[in-house]
Design an enzyme around this catalytic site. Structure first.
Site, short mmCIF file in Angstrom:
data_model
loop_
_atom_site.label_atom_id
_atom_site.label_comp_id
_atom_site.label_asym_id
_atom_site.label_seq_id
_atom_site.Cartn_x
_atom_site.Cartn_y
_atom_site.Cartn_z
N PHE A 31 -5.64 14.37 3.31
CA PHE A 31 -5.49 13.15 4.11
C PHE A 31 -4.19 12.44 3.75
CE2 PHE A 31 -10.23 13.32 4.29
CZ PHE A 31 -10.43 13.03 5.64
N ARG A 59 1.92 8.47 -6.79
CA ARG A 59 1.44 9.75 -7.36
C ARG A 59 1.73 10.02 -8.82
NH1 ARG A 59 -1.94 10.12 -3.23
NH2 ARG A 59 -1.09 11.04 -1.35
N HIS A 74 0.83 -1.22 0.00
CA HIS A 74 0.00 0.00 0.00
C HIS A 74 0.86 1.26 0.00
CE1 HIS A 74 -4.12 1.66 1.30
NE2 HIS A 74 -3.41 2.64 0.77
N ASP A 96 0.74 2.72 3.66
CA ASP A 96 -0.12 3.80 3.14
C ASP A 96 0.70 5.09 2.99
OD1 ASP A 96 -2.28 5.15 2.11
OD2 ASP A 96 -3.47 5.12 3.95
N HIS A 118 -5.72 -0.88 5.46
CA HIS A 118 -5.60 -0.06 6.68
C HIS A 118 -6.77 -0.15 7.68
CE1 HIS A 118 -7.90 2.51 3.96
NE2 HIS A 118 -6.84 2.99 3.35
O1 DOR Z 1 -4.66 9.15 4.15
C1 DOR Z 1 -4.90 8.73 3.05
N1 DOR Z 1 -4.27 9.21 1.96
N2 DOR Z 1 -5.83 7.80 2.91
C2 DOR Z 1 -6.26 7.42 1.71
O2 DOR Z 1 -7.12 6.60 1.66
C3 DOR Z 1 -5.74 8.02 0.48
C4 DOR Z 1 -4.40 8.57 0.70
C5 DOR Z 1 -3.96 9.49 -0.39
O3 DOR Z 1 -4.07 9.13 -1.56
O4 DOR Z 1 -3.47 10.57 -0.07
#
Ligand code: DOR
Length: 429
Positions: free
Chosen positions: A319, A61, A57, A301, A228
């Site tokens: 996020f 980008r 995970h 993540d 997650h």
């Molecule tokens: O914190 C996160 N960032 N959770 C997600 O599900 C997506 C990710 C992001 O792509 O920035």
């Protein structure tokens, strides 16, 4: 050929001194003492050698959001963290929902990545949750299918996707979030959100969708992997599903194991991620779930963003936090040095267990296996300073924390993907 002398590897949970002979992409020999004449010999002086970590995970980008991160930097950041195989998520532009789009990403990986990267294909077109992605043409090239970044809202679409994925022998890897329960939240709905006066995301936003999906997984026979997990209810559902013989696996992120809502000092977007840091009780359930095998693996993540998207109050920030470069060391410091996990266990849930649940030919150190490995100085410490990151993303809430167990050399298919210049000041490497 490259000979790594005097490293220590884990055998049945115990560190034993071994030499490792690497020939091309593979490990040719592992033995107590190898006296082969080779052109390159490296004395590891008792440092720990682990199989390269596998991270299912990450957000790399590219293509689409290169201002946050790109494959060149992300792969070097991952290598520095000891990762030799990663699976980049498909919330990109364009979204890899057909082969043409995926090819753009595959070509950049081929050109710029210093480690192995096996991308996801999307579940739905543009991750919009309305039309199906081109599963069949993607299947040959992708690790699995995911709409990570958002939940698949429509139960029928999830069910049909699972049926197709099962036929293609692929897993559905699900970001679980019921949009009707987000309620404009920017952190966990609990004590800390009330103290800070901020809108909260309730735990059921995640667990309700997992409950739906395990039943769909049962009905479809699909391998269903939950991204997650962050709540105790999620752990409970997965535990029950596993008892019932449903093909479900799941991952937990380092930050959800290390931190909880009460660690958030103020209204600061650096602490914002999705799912959010939950309650202390949730965190305890995640640790217990990992230890008892309900939670299978750890995944970072790694979610880089531009600094201007994170140096904001919670409600305005993006996020996500970065994780690749510090994951192992943070977990080693918080859980192995304190005796909560054994080193063997931590390595297992970042290597072999990942390979086992997804049937991958990586994750162990063995003769004839890939020379994917990381040399770690368990005594070495450093202070987390985002200015020194190899990732373009500097967004971590863990600035100035002291961590131990620092990767100093990473080999991916026998090639050096990362080396700590202070430790290995050797030109030909
Ligand atoms: O914190 C996160 N960032 N959770 C997600 O599900 C997506 C990710 C992001 O792509 O920035």
């Amino acid at each position: 050929m490259l000979l790594l002398k005097n490293g220590q590897i884990l055998e049945n949970g115990i560190l034993v001194k071994k030499d490792i002979l690497v020939d091309g992409k593979k490990i040719l020999k592992i033995a107590e003492n190898i006296e082969e004449k080779v052109d390159r010999v490296l004395d590891l002086a008792g440092k720990f050698v682990s199989p390269g970590f596998i991270d299912v995970h990450v957000h790399w980008r590219e293509p689409g959001f290169e201002y946050k991160e790109n494959i060149y930097h992300a792969s070097r950041a991952a290598a520095r963290g000891g990762f030799t195989t990663v699976m980049p998520m498909p919330n990109l532009n364009p979204v890899p929902d057909n082969y043409e789009n995926l090819k753009l990403q595959l070509d950049i990986i081929e050109r710029d990545s210093v480690i192995r990267a096996i991308p996801y294909g999307a579940i739905t077109k543009g991750e919009q949750g309305r039309e199906y992605a081109e599963f069949k043409e993607l299947a040959k090239y992708v690790f699995a299918f995911s709409d990570d970044g958002r939940g698949v809202q429509n139960a029928n679409m999830m069910y049909e996707s699972m049926k197709v994925a099962a036929k293609l022998g692929k897993a559905i890897v699900a970001h679980c979030e019921d949009n009707s329960l987000i309620r404009g939240g920017c952190m966990h709905c609990g004590r800390r959100s009330r103290e800070l006066g901020l809108p909260g995301i309730p735990s059921i936003c995640e667990s309700v969708q997992i409950a739906r999906d395990v039943l769909l997984a049962e009905a479809s026979g699909c391998h269903y992997h939950v991204c997650h997990v962050s709540t105790k209810e999620s752990v409970r559902i997965v535990k029950e599903a596993k008892k019932d013989g449903i093909k479900v696996t799941c991952e937990v992120c380092p930050h959800h194991l290390i931190s909880d809502e009460m660690d958030i000092p103020d209204n600061n977007g650096m602490w914002k991620m999705n799912p959010p840091l939950r309650s202390r009780e949730d965190r305890k359930a995640l640790i217990a779930g990992l230890l008892d095998g309900t939670i299978d693996i750890i995944a970072t993540d790694h979610a880089p963003h531009a600094t201007y998207e994170k140096e904001l109050p919670m409600q305005k920030a993006a996020f996500g936090i970065v994780g690749s470069e510090t994951a192992f060391s943070q977990l080693y410091t918080k859980f192995v040095k304190t005796g909560i996990f054994s080193l063997d266990f931590l390595v297992e849930v970042m290597t072999k267990r990942v390979a086992d649940i997804f049937d991958l030919p990586f994750g162990t150190l063995e003769e004839n296996g890939y020379a994917d490995l990381v040399v770690i100085d368990l005594e070495k410490s450093l202070t987390i300073n985002p200015d020194n990151f190899l990732s373009k993303g500097r967004n971590t809430p863990y600035v100035d924390e002291e961590i131990y167990g620092i990767p100093v050399l990473t080999l991916s298919e026998g090639k050096i993907a990362y080396k700590d210049e202070e430790v290995f000041d050797i030109k030909y490497l």
